[in-house]
Write a protein that holds these residues in place. Sequence first.
Motif, short mmCIF file in Angstrom:
data_model
loop_
_atom_site.label_atom_id
_atom_site.label_comp_id
_atom_site.label_asym_id
_atom_site.label_seq_id
_atom_site.Cartn_x
_atom_site.Cartn_y
_atom_site.Cartn_z
N LEU A 52 7.08 -4.32 -4.93
CA LEU A 52 7.44 -3.90 -3.58
C LEU A 52 7.37 -5.09 -2.66
O LEU A 52 6.33 -5.77 -2.60
CB LEU A 52 6.48 -2.81 -3.07
CG LEU A 52 6.02 -1.72 -4.04
CD1 LEU A 52 5.07 -0.76 -3.30
CD2 LEU A 52 7.22 -0.98 -4.61
N LEU A 72 5.57 1.58 0.23
CA LEU A 72 4.21 1.67 -0.30
C LEU A 72 3.89 3.08 -0.80
O LEU A 72 3.33 3.25 -1.89
CB LEU A 72 3.21 1.26 0.79
CG LEU A 72 3.19 -0.24 1.12
CD1 LEU A 72 2.50 -0.48 2.45
CD2 LEU A 72 2.50 -1.02 0.00
N ALA A 100 2.55 -4.73 -4.89
CA ALA A 100 3.13 -4.90 -3.55
C ALA A 100 2.84 -6.31 -3.05
O ALA A 100 1.69 -6.76 -3.08
CB ALA A 100 2.55 -3.87 -2.58
#
Length: 471
Positions: A52, A64, A79
């Motif tokens: 991400l 998220l 992420a």
Amino acid sequence: MRHAHTVEQVRAAEAELMARLPAGTLMQRAAHGLAHAVLDLLDGGYGRRAVLLVGSGDNGGDALYAGALLARRGCRVEAWLLSPRAHEGGVAALRAAGGRVVRGVPDTASHTERAERPDVVLDGIVGIGGQPGLRPEAVAALDALAGVPVVAVDVPSGVGVDTGELDGPHVRAALTVTFGTHKIAHLVDPAAAACGVLHLVDIGLDLPDAPLEALQPYDVARLLPRPAPDAHKYIRGVVGVRAGSARYPGAAVLSVAGAASGLCGMVRVVGDPAVTARVRESHPEVVGEGRVQAWVVGSGGDEHAAEALATATGEGVPVVVDADALAHVTGRLPAPAVLTPHAGELAAMLGVERAEVEAAPLAHARRAAWTYDTVVLLKGRHTLVVRPDGRGRVTTTGTPWLATAGAGDVLGGLIGALLAAGLEPYDAASVGSWLHGAAATLASDGGPLVAGDVARAIPDAVRGLPGRPVL
């Protein structure tokens, strides 16, 4: 109808809806839709890896929360936070689901072995409020993940959301998952070309009229003139064609081919006797001078284009103005009209460079429609049809094989037939453009075609519409 709204319209609708819902509901709806679209793309989550790219906005939060859902489906999720701020609830949800969170671009990102490369990247860098272009850290992250399919959250980061324009680095997505409605960048090039496949998630927005829309098959079926049981050829409309010249006789043949596809009752051809004789060899049903309900002028008109334009517009019936005749449009015409330039022709009409039109087609089409106070059809990969008030439609049918000589001549004739059959210029131009693209797709069947193939496929495109209208 596919609608494309502005950022201001979307934000107003979101604010109105959020005032009536528990906090976070809208983001959860978006995240669930996003996650399921990614799972469909990956054909499941177990054993997959997702990265991400997260900015500071709400679309970073969408990414998220979607990442948390993917992690619960067995996907390894990491992420990369590309901003000092990130959605706190989303970060917590991802960590709670077993996802990993890092600040910035990991040092090892560009050296990771191919086997460890992610299966997908979620672009949550910049939302619909962002400006065109990307910051260096975002560019570095995308470079490190080059070659991995990207799913854009709402819009590809770095594009002009309300304009469809590009200015600097931007994401090029394989799939764009958007929420509530399409945005202008999804439909208008050059930004639309960066969106990949579009997937719309309904999150319950109540939206006003859109400034831009795209016809769908049911819209075309509804708008298309259909002959009544007692119709005869004059009731169905007569279109006249003033096209071609000794230098370009084929332009007249192709313009008539588009006009004589069965969508109106009769086609007349007027001009050089040698050219009209050649037209009748290909189309024996075409007749000569007489009363018409619409004119098509300009294709291959050469030195006769100015006279053809003046004569046609002097009759007061709607006129399709194409090719050579466009150079003689200097102001508002004395008859309803559809101007059909490509980027180079529109650039000449507006006194700008072709590259400027190609970089901002919607802005220039709107300027031309306002300047000439008429409907303007700007040809392109996604053809635009714009009214003087700035509202427009975009054509998403077609195939790259349609970029072939004479295709525009067929389009002009087709639009003229729809004008003669009774459609207003805006509807005639947008329906004609849609059918032109659909016919090209049918004729191509994945391979090359020539303009005449497009004209011959128009009846099949009409037969394929919902409700199967009868020609």
